[in-house]
Design a protein around this motif. Sequence first.
Motif, short mmCIF file in Angstrom:
data_model
loop_
_atom_site.label_atom_id
_atom_site.label_comp_id
_atom_site.label_asym_id
_atom_site.label_seq_id
_atom_site.Cartn_x
_atom_site.Cartn_y
_atom_site.Cartn_z
N ALA A 49 -9.35 -2.80 6.21
CA ALA A 49 -10.18 -2.07 5.62
C ALA A 49 -9.88 -0.61 5.39
N VAL A 50 -9.11 -0.07 6.21
CA VAL A 50 -8.90 1.48 6.19
C VAL A 50 -7.65 1.52 5.17
N VAL A 51 -6.99 0.55 4.50
CA VAL A 51 -6.00 0.94 3.90
C VAL A 51 -6.49 0.75 2.31
N ASP A 52 -5.77 1.89 1.55
CA ASP A 52 -6.27 2.09 0.27
C ASP A 52 -5.09 1.36 -0.69
N TYR A 53 -4.09 1.47 -0.21
CA TYR A 53 -2.66 1.04 -1.03
C TYR A 53 -2.06 0.23 0.20
N ALA A 54 -1.15 -0.56 -0.53
CA ALA A 54 -0.04 -1.50 0.36
C ALA A 54 1.00 -1.50 -0.47
N ALA A 55 2.24 -1.09 -0.09
CA ALA A 55 3.53 -1.13 -0.97
C ALA A 55 4.55 -1.79 -0.21
N VAL A 56 5.30 -2.67 -0.88
CA VAL A 56 6.48 -3.15 -0.40
C VAL A 56 7.51 -2.56 -0.94
N ALA A 57 8.49 -1.85 -0.18
CA ALA A 57 9.81 -1.17 -0.52
C ALA A 57 10.98 -2.23 0.00
N PRO A 58 11.75 -2.76 -1.03
CA PRO A 58 12.89 -3.47 -0.61
C PRO A 58 13.97 -2.63 -0.13
N ARG A 59 14.76 -3.12 0.85
CA ARG A 59 15.74 -2.58 1.42
C ARG A 59 17.31 -3.23 1.24
N ALA A 69 -3.49 -2.49 -4.67
CA ALA A 69 -4.37 -1.55 -4.27
C ALA A 69 -5.85 -2.04 -4.17
N SER A 70 -6.64 -1.41 -3.08
CA SER A 70 -8.04 -1.93 -2.68
C SER A 70 -8.77 -1.80 -3.86
N GLY A 71 -8.59 -1.09 -4.76
CA GLY A 71 -9.47 -1.00 -6.06
C GLY A 71 -10.02 0.18 -6.29
N GLU A 72 -10.68 1.05 -5.78
CA GLU A 72 -11.28 2.15 -5.72
C GLU A 72 -10.47 3.40 -6.36
N LEU A 73 -9.21 3.57 -5.86
CA LEU A 73 -8.57 4.83 -6.08
C LEU A 73 -7.82 4.62 -7.20
N ILE A 124 14.46 -6.77 5.37
CA ILE A 124 14.69 -6.83 3.86
C ILE A 124 13.88 -5.84 3.12
N ALA A 125 12.80 -5.51 3.95
CA ALA A 125 11.76 -4.68 3.21
C ALA A 125 10.85 -3.96 4.20
N THR A 126 10.16 -3.16 3.75
CA THR A 126 9.30 -2.25 4.45
C THR A 126 7.70 -2.41 3.98
N LEU A 127 6.82 -2.68 4.72
CA LEU A 127 5.35 -2.79 4.31
C LEU A 127 4.83 -1.51 4.58
N ASP A 128 4.59 -0.40 3.40
CA ASP A 128 3.70 0.76 3.64
C ASP A 128 2.52 0.77 3.47
N LEU A 129 1.66 1.06 4.40
CA LEU A 129 0.15 1.13 4.49
C LEU A 129 -0.28 2.43 4.23
N TYR A 130 -1.05 2.84 3.30
CA TYR A 130 -1.61 4.25 2.78
C TYR A 130 -3.08 4.17 3.05
N SER A 131 -3.47 5.36 3.58
CA SER A 131 -4.86 5.67 3.71
C SER A 131 -5.12 7.08 3.70
N ARG A 132 -6.27 7.63 3.56
CA ARG A 132 -6.64 9.08 3.53
C ARG A 132 -7.36 9.45 5.02
N ASP A 133 -7.44 8.26 5.80
CA ASP A 133 -7.97 8.39 7.29
C ASP A 133 -7.02 8.45 8.01
N PRO A 134 -6.86 9.79 8.81
CA PRO A 134 -5.79 9.95 9.92
C PRO A 134 -6.23 9.21 11.24
#
Length: 231
Positions: A49-59, A69-73, A124-134
């Motif tokens: 719920a708190v995640v606005d974007y999730a990104a997978v960055a390959p290594r 994206a969750s949609g709103e942003l 093999i990758a990193t799952l990066d979770l992004y949010s504005r909620d510290p």
Amino acid sequence: MTSLSAQTPTSTGHPLAEAIVALAETPDDMPGIDARLQRVAQLAADRIAVVDYAAVAPRPGDGSCIVAASGELIDAVEEVSTAAPPAAMGPGTTMTWPHFRETAAGLGMRVVSVPLFTGGGAAIATLDLYSRDPDAMAALTAGVRAAHDPELPWPGDEGDMRALDAGAEELLTGYAEALSVRATIQLALAMLGRSMPGGPKDAYLRLRLHAAGEGVSLLRAATTVIEADLA
């Protein structure tokens, strides 16, 4: 403290946990790894719920991410970003987005990173979770640490940190189970490697071939090796 062992990450209704655990059991050379990573990103965006974007960055990578994206942003990012995605992005989709980490940082987002690994054990990758909620991200960070060390407090248990939402609980339950899968496979490789001239590399190939020949997962093959060694 919430018990990780009491959770059921591979049961129906926990697709994010299932996807992370399944990735940890997948041979490194299995076709379709990129699709599996893409699914993890989309599930994380949809279910936490708190995640606005999730990104997978390959290594290793070139600075591009597979972003969900969750949609709103979506519109907001496209308006302010100087590194906007090359095509329209809507809810329920993922796409390659160059330099997304810099874009998100420019929007004041916080990020929590979770390594993703396949059967060989290397990330093999990193799952990066992004949010504005510290506060939510601080709780998620604490949960990642607790997944590595069960002696650490679970977010919300001691009253000084916000509890996790159901999607974040699912992510961390799956991640803890994936760490257990990796530990089991690595133990089996160490046991096999003791008697093989090529060490871990030859041991992994032998385990991979055994799993394929028996039609079982790497985890099942590794468990068989450990049981035989202990017997």
